[in-house]
Design a protein around this motif. Structure first.
Motif, short mmCIF file in Angstrom:
data_model
loop_
_atom_site.label_atom_id
_atom_site.label_comp_id
_atom_site.label_asym_id
_atom_site.label_seq_id
_atom_site.Cartn_x
_atom_site.Cartn_y
_atom_site.Cartn_z
N GLY A 103 55.35 8.32 32.94
CA GLY A 103 55.68 7.70 32.15
C GLY A 103 55.33 5.98 32.49
N LEU A 104 55.25 5.44 30.95
CA LEU A 104 54.98 4.38 30.46
C LEU A 104 56.06 3.55 29.95
CD1 LEU A 104 50.82 3.48 31.29
CD2 LEU A 104 52.69 3.10 32.97
N ASN A 105 56.42 2.44 29.85
CA ASN A 105 57.14 1.70 29.25
C ASN A 105 56.28 1.70 27.60
OD1 ASN A 105 59.08 0.74 31.54
ND2 ASN A 105 59.79 2.04 29.75
N LYS A 106 56.93 1.31 26.32
CA LYS A 106 56.00 0.92 25.19
C LYS A 106 56.05 -0.92 25.34
CE LYS A 106 54.39 2.78 20.82
NZ LYS A 106 54.03 3.65 22.00
N LEU A 107 54.78 -1.45 26.08
CA LEU A 107 54.27 -2.56 25.85
C LEU A 107 53.01 -3.27 25.26
CD1 LEU A 107 54.35 -2.72 30.12
CD2 LEU A 107 56.35 -2.92 28.66
N PRO A 108 53.08 -4.23 25.18
CA PRO A 108 52.03 -4.98 23.58
C PRO A 108 50.64 -4.74 24.87
CG PRO A 108 53.72 -7.03 24.15
CD PRO A 108 54.53 -5.56 25.32
N VAL A 109 49.39 -4.60 24.02
CA VAL A 109 48.63 -3.61 24.62
C VAL A 109 47.71 -5.29 24.98
CG1 VAL A 109 47.93 -2.14 22.94
CG2 VAL A 109 47.49 -3.78 22.41
N ALA A 110 46.89 -5.02 25.99
CA ALA A 110 45.78 -6.09 26.58
C ALA A 110 45.40 -7.06 25.50
CB ALA A 110 44.89 -5.96 27.50
N ASP A 111 45.44 -8.76 26.02
CA ASP A 111 44.64 -9.18 24.54
C ASP A 111 43.76 -10.06 24.81
OD1 ASP A 111 44.35 -11.32 23.07
OD2 ASP A 111 46.81 -11.09 21.72
N ALA A 112 42.46 -10.09 25.11
CA ALA A 112 41.31 -10.98 25.76
C ALA A 112 41.79 -12.02 25.89
CB ALA A 112 40.33 -10.50 25.02
N ARG A 113 41.69 -12.26 24.09
CA ARG A 113 42.06 -14.24 24.26
C ARG A 113 43.68 -14.27 24.98
NH1 ARG A 113 40.91 -15.55 17.71
NH2 ARG A 113 41.40 -17.37 18.73
N LEU A 114 44.80 -13.65 24.82
CA LEU A 114 45.43 -14.20 25.59
C LEU A 114 45.23 -14.64 27.16
CD1 LEU A 114 49.17 -12.43 24.46
CD2 LEU A 114 48.52 -14.54 24.85
N ARG A 115 44.50 -13.73 27.48
CA ARG A 115 44.22 -13.39 29.15
C ARG A 115 43.74 -14.45 29.62
NH1 ARG A 115 43.47 -6.97 31.22
NH2 ARG A 115 46.27 -6.95 30.31
N ALA A 116 42.41 -15.51 28.51
CA ALA A 116 41.18 -16.11 28.51
C ALA A 116 42.53 -17.46 28.60
CB ALA A 116 40.49 -15.64 27.27
N SER A 117 42.41 -17.65 27.71
CA SER A 117 43.56 -18.99 27.64
C SER A 117 44.79 -18.89 28.95
CB SER A 117 44.39 -18.72 26.25
OG SER A 117 46.20 -19.05 26.46
N LEU A 118 45.45 -17.68 29.54
CA LEU A 118 46.41 -18.16 30.54
C LEU A 118 45.40 -18.55 32.04
CD1 LEU A 118 48.73 -14.78 29.95
CD2 LEU A 118 48.78 -16.97 30.03
N SER A 119 44.34 -17.41 31.72
CA SER A 119 43.16 -17.85 33.38
C SER A 119 42.92 -18.95 33.07
CB SER A 119 42.12 -16.49 32.95
OG SER A 119 42.19 -15.86 33.13
N ARG A 120 42.88 -19.61 31.98
CA ARG A 120 42.22 -21.20 31.83
C ARG A 120 43.10 -22.13 32.17
NH1 ARG A 120 41.54 -22.21 26.58
NH2 ARG A 120 40.38 -20.53 26.69
N GLN A 121 44.88 -22.25 32.65
CA GLN A 121 45.89 -23.16 32.56
C GLN A 121 46.06 -22.68 33.63
OE1 GLN A 121 49.81 -22.28 30.50
NE2 GLN A 121 48.39 -20.63 29.04
N ALA A 122 45.81 -20.99 34.07
CA ALA A 122 46.06 -21.22 35.31
C ALA A 122 45.22 -21.64 36.62
CB ALA A 122 45.44 -20.14 36.23
N GLY A 123 43.39 -22.11 36.30
CA GLY A 123 42.65 -22.53 36.70
C GLY A 123 42.80 -24.53 36.75
N GLU A 124 43.88 -24.84 36.04
CA GLU A 124 44.24 -26.43 36.52
C GLU A 124 45.12 -26.41 36.72
OE1 GLU A 124 44.77 -27.04 31.62
OE2 GLU A 124 42.79 -26.47 31.38
N ILE A 125 46.69 -25.45 36.83
CA ILE A 125 47.66 -25.78 37.62
C ILE A 125 47.80 -24.78 39.04
CG2 ILE A 125 48.81 -26.54 35.86
CD1 ILE A 125 50.32 -23.96 35.36
N GLY A 126 46.57 -23.97 38.93
CA GLY A 126 46.73 -22.91 39.79
C GLY A 126 48.34 -21.41 39.35
N TRP A 127 47.87 -20.32 39.74
CA TRP A 127 48.34 -19.51 40.12
C TRP A 127 50.23 -19.55 40.33
CZ3 TRP A 127 47.87 -16.49 36.23
CH2 TRP A 127 46.49 -16.06 35.64
N PRO A 128 50.53 -20.19 41.49
CA PRO A 128 52.18 -20.30 41.80
C PRO A 128 53.23 -21.71 41.10
CG PRO A 128 50.46 -21.07 43.72
CD PRO A 128 49.44 -20.73 42.51
N ALA A 129 52.54 -22.10 40.10
CA ALA A 129 52.71 -22.45 39.10
C ALA A 129 53.28 -21.99 38.09
CB ALA A 129 51.60 -24.10 38.96
N MET A 130 52.25 -20.65 37.55
CA MET A 130 52.28 -20.35 36.49
C MET A 130 53.15 -18.95 36.78
SD MET A 130 49.70 -20.51 33.94
CE MET A 130 48.93 -19.65 33.31
#
Length: 301
Positions: A103-130
């Motif tokens: 089974g899986l827990n009920k979690l929010p579905v994938a959100d392309a816009r959110l992911r894009a914005s998180l990727s953008r942030q990570a591009g600036e500060i890096g994943w360790p900072a994220m």
RNA sequence: GGAGGGGUUCCCGAGUGGCCAAAGGGGGCAGACUGUAAAUCUGCUGGCUCAGCCUUCGGUGGUUCGAAUCCACCCCCCUCCA
């Protein structure tokens, strides 16, 4: 269940000849229409031998997920059973099996816009900072996820932004595991070197069969790119890079074969956690032995 | 025949006297895995009776307290001139 190139399809065909089954594919790559050669998708002649499901169900531009699989397969299992048939799940996407079973827990579905914005942030500060950001909002998840694990950090942050709740607390809710009994037949590759040889041989055969043309025509579409899950499938990604001119033909072939071996290794890691009562060596099993096991399991139950 | 460059651990490739069993990458092996999972990530990676010892940097000899690193000769590869 079995790693890539262990002969799951061949065995499934044999079982389908003997038992009243309908096949449910457990494969995160066979779902895509138009991706045939590189996914070693069974041909129409083989597919015609038994009813089958979850093959060619979405376009390569679309997304699928473990959650979708759980919903689809649970529904199919009910339907097939009500027809008096046996659902035969065949495939190598171990996380899908795991999700279905536990089974899986009920979690929010994938959100392309959110992911894009998180990727953008990570591009600036890096994943360790994220990862540090994650520590601030969800220390438990952060402690489980490594600072370099971009995908899981992104997912955990996405869940928090979408729901306002830390992933770890949503995961504590009781999840719904499958209530169906399953007989798990595992194809093992006891001889690793032989499996590697088989993988190489199979990829070279794919090239012969026109795999490059297949990717080439997918690449012509303007809506596909290397960041889509479909185009990140083993083989497709390397051929794509070859077509871009970023890999020589030899490099492409080598890297695709290596990626396939590494995939097989990860699949085997999942498989080792499975009960081994119905495990067979993929290079040296007898169909009779498997049929016998199946018959015995059914009469026991 | 002449001039130059090079041979390093499974592979590529750093390393020019001690801090070197030898950076880094690849591969391999092991592991993790809750809506991207054919994805993403982590650890280990010469041997052993393992806080130490043994074997390794083309070969053989030499210099030195000490060499992958210096010297001599030899073998092999590449580029250029003839």
């Amino acid at each position: 269940m079995g790693a890539t190139a262990t002969g799951k399809t061949e065995l499934a065909v044999e079982i389908a000849k003997r038992f009243p089954v309908e096949i449910i594919s457990v494969d995160s790559a066979l779902i895509y229409r138009g991706m045939n050669i590189g996914t070693a998708k069974p041909g129409t002649d083989i597919l015609a031998l038994a009813p089958h499901h979850l093959i060619d169900i979405i376009d390569p531009a679309e997304h699928y997920s473990a959650w979708n699989f759980v919903e689809d397969s649970n529904r199919l299992i009910e339907e097939i059973t009500s027809r008096g048939k046996i659902p035969l799940l065949v495939g190598g996407s171990m996380m899908y099996y795991h999700a279905l079973e536990n089974g899986l827990n009920k979690l929010p579905v994938a959100d392309a816009r959110l992911r894009a914005s998180l990727s953008r942030q990570a591009g600036e500060i890096g994943w360790p900072a994220m990862h540090e950001k994650l520590t601030a909002i969800d220390p438990l998840s952060a402690s489980r996820i490594k600072p370099g694990d971009s995908q899981r950090i992104q997912r955990a942050l996405e869940v928090f932004e979408a729901s306002g709740q830390p992933l770890s607390s949503l995961q504590q809710l009781k999840s719904t595991a499958s209530k169906h009994l399953a007989l798990k037949i595992i194809l093992h590759a006891k001889d690793r070197a032989a499996l590697h040889a088989r993988i190489e041989q199979r990829f070279l055969a794919m090239i012969e069969q026109g795999f490059i043309d297949e990717v080439s025509s997918l690449k012509l579409r303007s809506d596909l790119n290397l960041s889509l899950p479909s185009m990140r499938c083993v083989g497709y990604r390397q051929v794509w890079q070859f077509l871009e001119g970023n890999l020589s033909r030899d490099e492409m072939i080598y890297k695709a074969i290596v990626a396939t071996r590494q995939l097989a290794k990860r699949q085997m890691t999942w498989l080792r956690r499975q009960p081994q009562d119905f495990a067979f060596d993929c290079l040296a099993y007898r169909n009779d032995a498997i049929f016998e096991s199946i018959n015995k399991a059914f009469s026991d139950r």
